[in-house]
Scaffold this active site. Structure first.
Site, PDB file in Angstrom:
ATOM      1  N   ASP A 109       0.808  -1.221   0.000  1.00  0.00           N
ATOM      2  CA  ASP A 109       0.000   0.000   0.000  1.00  0.00           C
ATOM      3  C   ASP A 109       0.842   1.271   0.000  1.00  0.00           C
ATOM      4  OD1 ASP A 109      -2.573  -1.305   0.052  1.00  0.00           O
ATOM      5  OD2 ASP A 109      -1.940  -2.024   2.003  1.00  0.00           O
ATOM      6  N   THR A 110       0.809   1.976  -1.117  1.00  0.00           N
ATOM      7  CA  THR A 110       1.669   3.123  -1.364  1.00  0.00           C
ATOM      8  C   THR A 110       1.044   3.940  -2.485  1.00  0.00           C
ATOM      9  OG1 THR A 110       3.632   1.774  -0.852  1.00  0.00           O
ATOM     10  CG2 THR A 110       4.020   3.787  -2.084  1.00  0.00           C
ATOM     11  N   VAL A 111       1.359   5.244  -2.550  1.00  0.00           N
ATOM     12  CA  VAL A 111       1.023   6.009  -3.743  1.00  0.00           C
ATOM     13  C   VAL A 111       2.299   6.600  -4.323  1.00  0.00           C
ATOM     14  CG1 VAL A 111      -1.309   6.566  -2.979  1.00  0.00           C
ATOM     15  CG2 VAL A 111       0.558   8.167  -2.501  1.00  0.00           C
TER      16      VAL A 111
END
Length: 525
Positions: free
Chosen positions: A347-349
């Protein structure tokens, strides 16, 4: 050129400036900032902060960031480490004494001091043009008015909502169930935080009422964090690392990020004639899987807080790559390395921006696992990351949990350079997948002549936790071949990773690419 009879995305072309990221509102915001006279750093910060409202399960102001960037008229790549440290009283021995062999994911023990806000403020002051008030204004507006939840964000929200607890439920699950696509999400508490940061800078976040709000939630959950831990936080510039693959220089952020792993993987793959293989065949997927296992095992022994490890050159060495590559059997899978105690997740942007002066920014921003630790502050709803789960509890390991240390991070921004010229900022989200994703993306371009959008669209596979995860884009025959070589093949429920890239072409045109596995797009003007 793609087959226009089939579904797909064309590259996005523009002459002035461009952004590629995982949500269209963030991409539009970044381009708006560029059109108002902001530079690439202004636009990247504006878009990244907004991503914390558009994709709160992925990132937010309670998280960390790493960045690579250039300055106008200069091809030098700079790095910034915006990761936080464990609280001063944190101690691996205390957790071992409780019978733990890993930092528990959804607890205050996993929460490190959030580094992103300090990094945004420092990068804005040193390399931006418009000032924090202008750059943060779009996120403040959207946080108050609300944003419609995008389809992929809704899917991820439902997948991770079970970790939310206490105050986080009120802020991120107010109806008691995850929002559907199109539902409006608002974060007025975060709007107020950003408003105060815009007016008073980083100190408004790390001292006073906002810090007290975070501390109260952490201490109530058993955390050993103190006001002094928050007040002492500082990010810092870093020296990028790089390696060559077939005439293209891959520039990565140094440890405590895992960018060196991508360079090691490419050095290993360079020992094989990848270009002679079918890009979607079993031979290539098998070699990548074996290189992943060996490179990740090496990484896990070495990468840590840069103040506590001195063996990065060993990972970057071609001799190391040749030694490891010699262990690969082209027809038989290696046993997986022992499971890691430090947590890995997806989970990362990621956001990349190039402006009219060809300043390029490659920025990655995360709270680690979906909804981080699941702990949020009461008044402002700041969701706290669980990056501390990246530490190991193994005594004597360079990445052993200790007060004041930065943990191993999965997030890695990337940048390509060719002939001394920066040609492409890019990133591949996906937690542990990221080094393998960087290696595959560059190999798709260098070995098979794919344009950036085609390189991103191409099916992916990933050897992880004893499985060979193979997307549905591969044929059944390839999956059967991989099984015959000893891989435990599965089709993952979730698509693997999510990439964004902007090529600065030799003719001066910007060519943007954005992963259809996410909600976002590339936009230019």
């Amino acid at each position: 050129m793609r087959d226009f009879h089939l579904p797909g995305r064309s590259p996005v072309l523009a002459a002035n400036g461009m952004c590629a990221t995982s949500h269209p509102l963030a991409a539009k915001t970044a381009v708006d900032i560029l059109e108002r006279g902001g530079n690439a750093m202004d636009a990247a910060i504006a878009g990244a902060v907004l991503l914390g409202i558009c994709e709160p399960q992925m990132t937010g102001i309670g998280g960390d960031l790493f960045a690579l960037f250039t300055t106008p008229g200069d091809e030098t790549v700079h790095a910034y480490n915006g990761s936080g440290r464990a609280p001063g009283a944190a101690n691996a021995a205390d957790l071992r004494a409780r019978g733990l062999d890993a930092v528990p994911l959804y607890t205050a023990e996993a929460v490190t001091i959030p580094g992103a806000i300090h990094a945004f403020c420092a990068l804005s002051a040193d390399h931006g043009r418009l000032g924090l008030d202008a750059v943060l204004a779009p996120a403040i507006r959207y946080a108050e008015a609300g944003v419609p939840v995008a389809p992929r964000a809704a899917w991820d929200w439902a997948e991770s909502a079970s970790v939310l607890k206490d105050h986080a439920l009120a802020h991120y699950l107010p109806s008691g169930t995850p929002p559907k696509a199109g539902a409006i999400f608002r974060a007025p508490g975060q709007a107020e935080v950003l408003r105060r940061v815009a007016a008073k800078g980083a100190s408004a976040f790390y001292e006073g009422e906002i810090a007290d709000d975070m501390l109260a939630a952490l201490n109530a959950a058993g955390g050993v964090h103190t006001a002094a831990d928050f007040a002492a936080h500082r990010g810092e510039p870093a020296q990028p690392i790089s390696g060559d693959y077939k005439g293209r220089e891959l520039v990565e952020h140094p440890p405590n990020g895992q960018g060196a792993t991508a360079i090691l993987m490419l050095n290993m793959l360079a020992q094989f004639d990848i270009a002679a293989m079918d890009p979607l065949g079993a031979d290539r997927a098998h070699l990548e899987a074996e290189a992943t296992k060996l490179a990740y095992d090496t990484r896990s022994r070495i990468i840590a807080d840069p103040d506590h490890t001195a063996r990065t050159e060993f990972i970057l060495s071609m001799e190391t790559a040749r030694t490891l590559a010699a262990m690969i059997d082209p027809k038989r899978a290696l046993a997986s390395a022992a499971p890691l105690t430090e947590a890995m997740h997806r989970d990362t942007v990621y956001i990349t921006v190039v402006d009219k002066d060809r300043m390029a920014v490659s920025l990655i921003y995360s709270i680690f696992h979906g909804f981080g630790s699941g702990i949020a502050s009461e008044k402002f709803g700041i969701l706290m990351q669980n990056r501390g789960a990246g530490f190991t509890l193994s005594e004597g390991h360079p990445n052993e949990l200790a007060g004041g240390k930065r943990p191993f991070h999965t997030i890695i921004p990337g940048m390509l350079r060719q002939g001394g010229r920066v040609t492409m900022p890019f990133g591949v989200m996906g937690g542990a997948y990221q080094p393998a994703g960087h290696a595959r993306f560059l190999s798709n371009i260098a070995d098979f002549g794919m344009d950036p959008q085609t390189a991103i669209d191409a099916p992916r596979s990933f050897a992880d936790k004893g499985e060979m995860r193979v997307e549905r884009g591969y044929s059944d025959a390839v999956r059967a071949d991989l099984v015959d070589r000893g891989h435990h093949v599965v089709i993952p429920a979730e698509a693997i990773g999510g990439a964004q890239a902007i090529e600065i072409r030799g003719d001066g045109v910007l060519e943007g690419a954005s992963d259809p596995r996410k909600d976002g797009c590339a936009l230019g003007y």
